[in-house]
Scaffold this active site. Structure first.
Site, mmCIF file in Angstrom:
data_model
loop_
_atom_site.group_PDB
_atom_site.id
_atom_site.type_symbol
_atom_site.label_atom_id
_atom_site.label_comp_id
_atom_site.label_asym_id
_atom_site.label_seq_id
_atom_site.Cartn_x
_atom_site.Cartn_y
_atom_site.Cartn_z
ATOM 1 N N SER A 17 16.678 31.138 30.567
ATOM 2 C CA SER A 17 16.914 29.750 30.954
ATOM 3 C C SER A 17 18.326 29.254 30.659
ATOM 4 C CB SER A 17 15.911 28.824 30.267
ATOM 5 O OG SER A 17 16.201 28.688 28.900
ATOM 6 N N LYS A 58 18.364 24.659 24.809
ATOM 7 C CA LYS A 58 18.805 23.969 26.027
ATOM 8 C C LYS A 58 20.085 23.212 25.719
ATOM 9 C CE LYS A 58 14.885 25.010 28.054
ATOM 10 N NZ LYS A 58 14.803 26.204 28.812
#
Length: 191
Positions: free
Chosen positions: A42, A80
């Site tokens: 990700s 993230k």
């Protein structure tokens, strides 16, 4: 001092030093910094699967920092990029990130599109459409992965609580050929 007490005293001093070293390393790992292994794709190209990073547990979090936090729906930690801070408005239009009405370039985003029919990396959205909030509320952050086509992030699970943050990624230590120090928007390649 007799000859038999000298080795005994030396042994005790080593034992005390080892004990304090273990206590100090435990305190540092629990409250100051910790190593972690990145899982998944990700955050490609910033992080690859199996990269080893050091996170700081005492950092002040700012926009575009990489944070590690407890997943909102599974017993995992996610990494993230912080996009929206408390009080921010966030939207995406035609692959352009807009925060508080200002457009931002995103050189860190993975721009490799595998599907020739794919027109955008990131779908259009506003914070209000995703979360029902017009601004990021106090105590929360809006986060996105750098590999937008393969990231489960605030577009999917909403805002994250600042309390769920384990720390900020400061250093990639493995693989050694890709050693990086992360300092906010600035990255230093240490090779």
């Amino acid at each position: 001092m007799n000859e038999t007490s000298k080795p005994k005293n030396e042994f005790l001093s080593w034992l005390v030093a080892i004990f304090f070293g273990i206590v100090l390393s435990f305190i540092c790992r629990e409250f100051v910094f910790s190593p972690l292994i990145v899982k998944g794709a990700s955050m490609v190209p910033t992080y690859e699967n199996s990269d080893v990073i050091i996170i700081s547990k005492i950092s002040d979090i700012d926009r575009f920092d990489h944070v590690v936090f407890q997943s909102p729906y599974e017993d995992e930690y996610y990494i993230k990029r912080v996009i929206g801070l408390p009080g921010d408005t966030v939207e995406m239009k035609e692959d352009i990130l807009i925060i508080n009405g200002e457009e931002y370039d995103e050189p860190y985003v993975n721009r490799d599109i595998e599907n020739p029919f794919q027109k955008r990396l990131t779908e259009n959205f506003t914070l209000k459409e995703l979360t029902g909030e017009s601004q990021v509320p106090d105590g929360f952050l809006f986060v996105l992965g750098d590999n937008r086509l393969r990231s489960s992030d605030s577009r999917h699970f909403g805002l994250i609580s600042e309390e769920s943050i384990l720390g900020e990624s400061k250093l990639r230590i493995y693989p050694l050929s890709d050693l990086h120090l992360f300092r906010g928007k600035e990255e230093l390649n240490l090779n």
